[in-house]
Design an enzyme around this catalytic site. Structure first.
Site, PDB file in Angstrom:
ATOM      1  N   CYS A 332      60.318  60.285  61.314  1.00 27.74           N
ATOM      2  CA  CYS A 332      59.210  59.443  61.779  1.00 27.74           C
ATOM      3  C   CYS A 332      58.831  59.736  63.221  1.00 27.74           C
ATOM      4  O   CYS A 332      57.641  59.654  63.584  1.00 27.74           O
ATOM      5  CB  CYS A 332      59.572  57.975  61.618  1.00 27.74           C
ATOM      6  SG  CYS A 332      61.094  57.498  62.452  1.00 27.74           S
ATOM      7  N   HIS A 376      62.730  53.300  63.106  1.00 30.31           N
ATOM      8  CA  HIS A 376      61.421  53.855  62.781  1.00 30.31           C
ATOM      9  C   HIS A 376      60.580  53.959  64.051  1.00 30.31           C
ATOM     10  O   HIS A 376      60.834  53.268  65.044  1.00 30.31           O
ATOM     11  CB  HIS A 376      60.728  52.954  61.751  1.00 30.31           C
ATOM     12  CG  HIS A 376      59.513  53.573  61.122  1.00 30.31           C
ATOM     13  ND1 HIS A 376      59.540  54.781  60.464  1.00 30.31           N
ATOM     14  CD2 HIS A 376      58.219  53.140  61.061  1.00 30.31           C
ATOM     15  CE1 HIS A 376      58.334  55.058  60.003  1.00 30.31           C
ATOM     16  NE2 HIS A 376      57.508  54.080  60.368  1.00 30.31           N
ATOM     17  N   ASP A 392      50.489  54.013  61.160  1.00 28.64           N
ATOM     18  CA  ASP A 392      51.782  54.641  60.881  1.00 28.64           C
ATOM     19  C   ASP A 392      51.553  55.959  60.149  1.00 28.64           C
ATOM     20  O   ASP A 392      51.360  55.987  58.928  1.00 28.64           O
ATOM     21  CB  ASP A 392      52.637  53.709  60.027  1.00 28.64           C
ATOM     22  CG  ASP A 392      54.092  54.170  59.952  1.00 28.64           C
ATOM     23  OD1 ASP A 392      54.367  55.321  60.361  1.00 28.64           O
ATOM     24  OD2 ASP A 392      54.942  53.393  59.490  1.00 28.64           O
TER      25      ASP A 392
END
Length: 574
Positions: A332, A376, A392
């Site tokens: 991520c 994350h 995201d």
């Protein structure tokens, strides 16, 4: 520190070891055993888990048994009996221990609170992010925090646990930079849905930030809210803490962001990642506005062969270029870093937000477990008509990561922890059961704070109890506990010193008295049995058998335990 926990425990262990070397007399053995109590309690300076408590209780029982054996000069008590006696003493002390635990005036923070001997966060999240920093957390199944919701929890795709916000980029690493303060501690925002109330139990991580669902409406007690909506404690979290939070999962905020902050959200280092800059300019030139450009950037991640992995390759000086055009394998932090770079290069203010996403619901305790592997990174872009908007890019590459969790996003061949993978149902249930027990221990034993103590007293009718009230309650409850324990112990002592044959015979006499045949104080057992047989002809055979066994046990030479057992059975059946 030179004179801290480790040095003090080492000194105590050294003193105990030296004392063992000069062990000669019974007094020395007693002193060593007493020193052992001080040494074993130091275990709690390192860990306060249930196994540690169980191990400490076992060693305490062994030390008490040793002290009992030291007083047995004749050697009549064996090791097993000494351990039984030690267990009895500990059980007798348990009620007083519970009273002391519940009513002794509490102080803020745990009794065994010592600084963590490291400068980095235990959870792994820090105030910076570089390629590979978060993917290492995906290999850990340790708990970061647990959450108890007051109503139904939001869906997993909305569980963004906001942590450090990263603004500054040097070509490889994102950092927080200077931290601003919101002053009032209240977020200026527009709520678009019903707020969520919950309680977070945060594990020690040696950093200042707290975690809350994006967007925290107000700062919980003992925290402050920064201008970029981070929750910060006034000191590093070196012990487990518990706080109540209030968040909106659908919101709008930041439309009136200060020009200085927007300028900071556009800064990029010179001379880095020229191919990424060229891609950003191309996206800008082919888009009619910021929103369309954001969608085109996300489409780039969707349509190109990007791969979500816990094992990304190492990147060089131009890390953004190498990721976007060469390796295309990342976790991520790679996607968030590249996306913010593209946005800034195209003239859209953007920043990186780190924290956790999702979590695992434990049905045994109805709470959410957020592990280190849920770490994350996502992004926020600023739009003039909407303010700061969460985007995201990881969800464009691996939607399962956001909607289900990391276990559904990472290929089966990668080294994800077994507790996180959860593909063996029996082991998963065992892990959840163990975590539920650990959570109950944390909440009701380690987390027994002054606030919780006052709530228990209020539920018992003692509202706003002062330390004077607690002292009186403690003394009264302790006196009652000691009195009950003394009564039981004295009763058992009287029974243990009483002749068992005489006790059974008295019980026999009481039974006959209830039937109308009462024994005279001067009447011998044989005369009484003969008279009782005449008055109770239906029981004559049993009365004679009982009297015969009693006379044999009392005056015979060959009586044994079997006769006593037979006497008990006959009297019981009478």
């Amino acid at each position: 520190p030179a004179f801290g926990r480790d040095a003090s425990v080492a000194l105590l262990a050294l003193m105990l070891g030296l004392k063992v070397l000069e062990l000669k007399t019974l007094r020395d053995a007693v002193v060593v055993s007493c020193l052992g109590f001080f040494l074993i309690i130091t275990d709690f300076l390192y860990s306060q888990t249930i196994p540690t408590a169980g191990f400490t209780l076992f060693i305490m029982a062994w030390l008490i048994a040793t002290l009992i054996s030291c007083q047995d000069r004749a050697g009549s008590i064996g090791a097993s009996r000494a351990l039984r006696n030690a267990g009895t003493l500990m059980l007798q002390a348990a009620p007083l221990m519970v009273v002391m635990f519940l009513l002794f005036p509490r102080v803020q923070g745990p009794v065994f609170g010592f600084p963590v001997a490291t400068s980095s966060g235990v959870t792994g999240l820090s105030d910076s992010m570089s390629p590979g920093s978060l993917s290492r957390l995906g290999l850990s199944d340790e708990v970061a925090f647990r959450v108890q919701f007051r109503s139904a929890p939001p869906p997993a795709r909305k569980l963004y646990w906001r942590g450090p916000v990263l603004w500054d980029f040097d070509g490889r690493t994102w950092t927080m930079g200077p931290i601003g303060s919101a002053g009032s501690g209240v977020v200026r925002h527009a709520s678009l849905s019903k707020a969520v109330d919950y309680t977070v139990t945060l594990e020690a991580h040696n950093m200042r930030w707290a975690f809350a669902i994006d967007l925290p409406v107000a700062a919980p007690r003992e925290t402050a809210l920064t201008s970029d909506y981070q929750l910060l404690f006034d000191r590093p979290v070196r012990n487990r803490v518990r706080y109540d939070a209030h968040s909106d999962v659908d919101y709008r905020y930041g439309a009136d962001e200060k020009p200085a902050a927007l300028a900071r959200a556009l800064k990029l280092p010179r001379g880095y990642d020229p191919r990424a800059v060229e891609l950003a300019h191309r996206l800008r030139d082919t888009s009619e506005g910021d929103r369309e450009m954001i969608e085109r950037a996300l489409d780039y991640f969707r349509t190109q062969p990007f791969f979500y992995t816990l094992e990304p390759p190492a990147l060089g000086r131009n890390s953004i270029d190498e990721f976007l055009f060469d390796s295309r394998r990342g976790f991520c932090e790679h996607y968030a870093s590249a996306f913010v770079f593209l946005m800034r290069a195209a003239g859209v203010p953007a920043r990186v937000v780190t924290g956790y996403q999702g979590g695992e619901l434990n049905p045994l305790g109805h709470y959410l477990i957020v592990r280190q592997s849920d770490a994350h990174a996502w992004t926020e872009v600023w739009l003039s008509d909407a303010g700061w908007v969460r985007v995201d890019p990881t969800g464009a590459v691996s939607p399962a990561r956001i909607q289900v969790g990391i276990s559904a996003a990472v290929p089966s061949g990668e080294p994800l922890p077994l507790a996180v993978r959860g593909n063996i149902e029996a082991l998963r249930r065992l892990a959840l059961t163990m975590d539920a027990v650990a959570n109950a221990w944390n909440q009701w034993v380690l987390g027994y704070t002054p606030e919780r103590q006052l709530k228990i007293l209020e539920s018992a009718g003692f509202s706003q109890a002062s330390w004077q009230t607690l002292t009186v309650l403690l003394m009264v409850a302790a006196a009652i506990a000691v009195g009950v324990i003394a009564f039981i112990a004295l009763r058992r002592l009287r029974r243990s010193t009483e002749d068992p044959v005489a006790r059974v015979w008295r019980r026999f006499c009481r039974k006959l008295a209830r039937l109308g045949t009462e024994r005279s104080p001067a009447e011998g057992p044989l005369d009484f049995a003969q008279r009782a047989g005449r008055e109770q002809p239906l029981l004559k055979a049993k009365i004679e058998a009982i009297a015969g066994l009693y006379l044999r046990l009392r005056y015979g030479k060959h009586a044994d335990e079997k006769d006593l057992a037979s006497l008990r059975r006959l009297v019981q059946a009478l």
